[in-house]
Design an enzyme around this catalytic site. Structure first.
Site, short mmCIF file in Angstrom:
data_model
loop_
_atom_site.label_atom_id
_atom_site.label_comp_id
_atom_site.label_asym_id
_atom_site.label_seq_id
_atom_site.Cartn_x
_atom_site.Cartn_y
_atom_site.Cartn_z
N ASN A 1 82.80 -19.37 11.60
CA ASN A 1 81.78 -20.35 11.55
C ASN A 1 80.39 -19.74 11.84
OD1 ASN A 1 83.46 -22.29 10.60
ND2 ASN A 1 83.09 -23.73 12.31
N LYS B 1 91.89 -47.40 16.56
CA LYS B 1 92.22 -46.28 15.73
C LYS B 1 93.71 -46.46 15.13
CE LYS B 1 88.66 -42.76 16.13
NZ LYS B 1 88.71 -41.36 16.75
N ARG C 1 87.39 -27.41 5.32
CA ARG C 1 86.14 -27.96 5.27
C ARG C 1 86.25 -29.52 5.16
NH1 ARG C 1 85.12 -25.76 -0.34
NH2 ARG C 1 87.56 -25.79 -0.18
N PHE D 1 78.53 -19.54 0.31
CA PHE D 1 77.57 -19.72 1.31
C PHE D 1 76.17 -18.95 1.16
CE2 PHE D 1 79.54 -22.70 4.17
CZ PHE D 1 80.67 -22.77 3.55
N CYS E 1 80.30 -29.41 12.55
CA CYS E 1 81.02 -27.87 13.05
C CYS E 1 79.73 -26.82 13.43
CB CYS E 1 82.06 -27.55 11.93
SG CYS E 1 83.24 -28.81 11.91
N LYS F 1 76.65 -33.14 3.58
CA LYS F 1 76.84 -32.50 2.35
C LYS F 1 77.77 -33.38 1.39
CE LYS F 1 81.31 -30.73 3.52
NZ LYS F 1 82.24 -29.56 3.59
N LYS G 1 73.76 -20.70 -0.73
CA LYS G 1 72.90 -21.74 -1.46
C LYS G 1 72.00 -21.99 -0.72
CE LYS G 1 74.36 -24.71 -5.02
NZ LYS G 1 74.81 -25.76 -5.37
#
Ligand code: UGA
Length: 452
Positions: A230, A57, A176, A271, A282, A342, A273
């Protein structure tokens, strides 16, 4: 045009620069959290060196190649590398003496028991303890159970080789995926848990350019705020998903219910939906971890257990809808739009889309999937998954279209083309992207979630 604000920070539309109070920072771990933290701190004017135990990485990053897809991250990494404010190194020990602040951003994946695996955090702490010669502020940014700060201190005491001073702090992140850079640079709050004035002053100085609301508290409180936030958001999603199921039995419309609830400022519209359930790396793991943390502290968190169960059953609920639309799944071809958990991310970890695809495959359905960003990563999890180059190719000759991720691109659809490509005009929309009346008018057998 640049102008000076009250605290002597130069602010322009595209950049924020500290004039004279920059700090030297190490960021350990270059995953979603670490790389965003490193690039943003460098952009704010600090001198940052990012390290990771995975040499591959780091080698990629040194060449300016970014291993993750995150809006705005690549140009920021490249720019800050060019200006010399962001560097990459293989070993923390090699750079430790150059820095004052060390951010721990390593992974805390779930163990089989549900609680977080903290071995990477312990490893980094030991490395600091064994190699540091001068003062360090050790900041936990990874999502961790409450009391991790105490363990970090204990580890420092056990493995410390010098009498150099140190402080421990907690600074959870609330960014996010897909909007992480923007969330970092324009946070609605910065939560900092500290024990000393020195640590407080350093972290206030670090974040000064953002001019954001800072909540200064003790370490366990900061650690708990992360899990509490969360889990609360996950609870909102499960709540609306149950309501969507009730809507289907009553003829009510979930969109209007969410709107009607959300207009109450005590509830808020975010939040609410409905969809195929929350996913990503998460919410699912944090909800699980929060249950495990509470259990260890002697409380059985039934509320969060239900949130998890509802989330699990929501995927079944969507699967059943697809089954109902097609009756027999065996041998049917299903064009799937969306694999990411998402929109605006290539992340498929714990993606409801991937779980629903697995359920469909188990029943013998043949999947042809398209996602604007997540196909490569999806193949790592499901090597046999057939992916195609365009959304239209996915529906060509298919018995149905199933929409599982709310990408903007899926909102601009040439429906007559889709209809001509599909074998049968069946559409199951798990994200409520389309207007049911319009879809019926276009001649589709259209099903969405919680809408008449
Ligand atoms: C979440 C939090 O929103 C961040 O504040 C936090 O920093 C981050 O976790 C983390 O702990 O690192 P993220 O997982 O990137 O961020 O994604 P969200 O945008 O919160 O969405 C999570 C899931 O909930 C997605 O599967 C999404 O589709 C779903 N969701 C979200 C809904 O089903 N309905 C909604 O109304 C909102």
């Amino acid at each position: 045009m640049k102008k000076k604000n009250k605290i002597g920070v130069k602010v322009s539309n595209s950049s924020i620069l500290i004039l004279n109070s920059s700090l030297s920072v190490a960021v350990v771990g270059v995953g979603y959290v670490g790389l965003v933290t490193a690039a943003c701190l460098a952009k704010m004017g600090h001198r940052v060196v990012a390290v990771d135990s995975d040499p591959k990485k780091i080698d990629l990053l040194k060449k300016g190649r970014i291993p993750i897809f995150e809006e705005g991250l690549e140009p920021m990494v490249k720019e800050t590398m060019r200006t010399g404010r962001l560097r990459f190194a293989h070993r923390l020990a090699d750079v430790l003496e150059e820095v004052t602040v060390v951010f721990i951003c390593v992974g805390t994946p779930p163990r089989a028991s549900g609680d977080a695996d903290l071995s990477a955090i312990e490893q980094v702490t030991r490395e600091i303890a064994e190699h540091m010669k001068t003062y360090k502020l050790i900041v936990g940014k990874s999502t961790v159970p409450v009391k991790t700060g105490e363990w970090i201190k204990r580890t420092m005491e056990i493995y410390g080789k010098t009498h150099a001073e140190y402080d421990v702090a907690s600074n959870p992140e609330f960014t996010r995926e897909g909007a992480a850079v923007e969330d970092f640079m324009k946070p609605d709050r910065i939560v900092i848990g500290v024990e000393t004035k020195r640590a407080e002053d350093l972290l206030r100085r670090l974040y000064q350019p953002l001019q954001a609301k800072i909540l200064m508290t003790n370490i366990p409180t900061a650690e708990l705020i992360k899990h509490a936030s969360n889990s609360f958001l996950a609870m909102k999603i499960s709540y609306i998903n149950v309501l969507a199921q009730l809507c289907e039995k009553t003829g009510a419309d979930i969109t209007h219910i969410a709107e009607g609830m959300g207009l109450d400022p005590r509830i808020g519209s975010a939040f609410l939906k409905t969809g195929p359930g929350y996913g990503g790396f998460c919410f699912p793991k944090d909800a699980q971890a929060f249950i495990a943390i509470a259990e260890k502290l002697g409380y059985s968190f039934e509320l969060m257990k239900q949130v998890e169960l509802i989330n699990h059953s929501q995927k079944e609920f969507v699967f059943k809808k697809i089954e109902k639309a097609l009756w027999v799944l065996k041998g049917k071809t299903i064009g799937v739009w969306g694999l990411a958990f998402k929109a605006n991310t290539d992340d498929v970890r714990l993606s409801p889309a991937m779980d629903i695809i697995r359920l469909l495959q188990q029943e013998g359905a043949v999947i042809k999937a398209f996602d604007p960003a997540a196909m490569e990563r999806a193949k790592d999890e499901l090597p046999d998954l057939k992916t195609v180059a365009t959304a239209y190719e996915a529906v060509k000759g298919a018995d149905a279209l199933v929409v599982l991720t709310e990408w903007k691109a899926f909102e601009q659809v040439n429906w007559s083309k889709v209809k001509s490509l599909l074998k049968t005009p069946i559409v199951v929309d798990a994200r409520n992207l389309y207007d049911p009346k319009e879809m019926a008018r276009l001649g589709f057998h259209y099903t969405s979630i919680g809408r008449p």
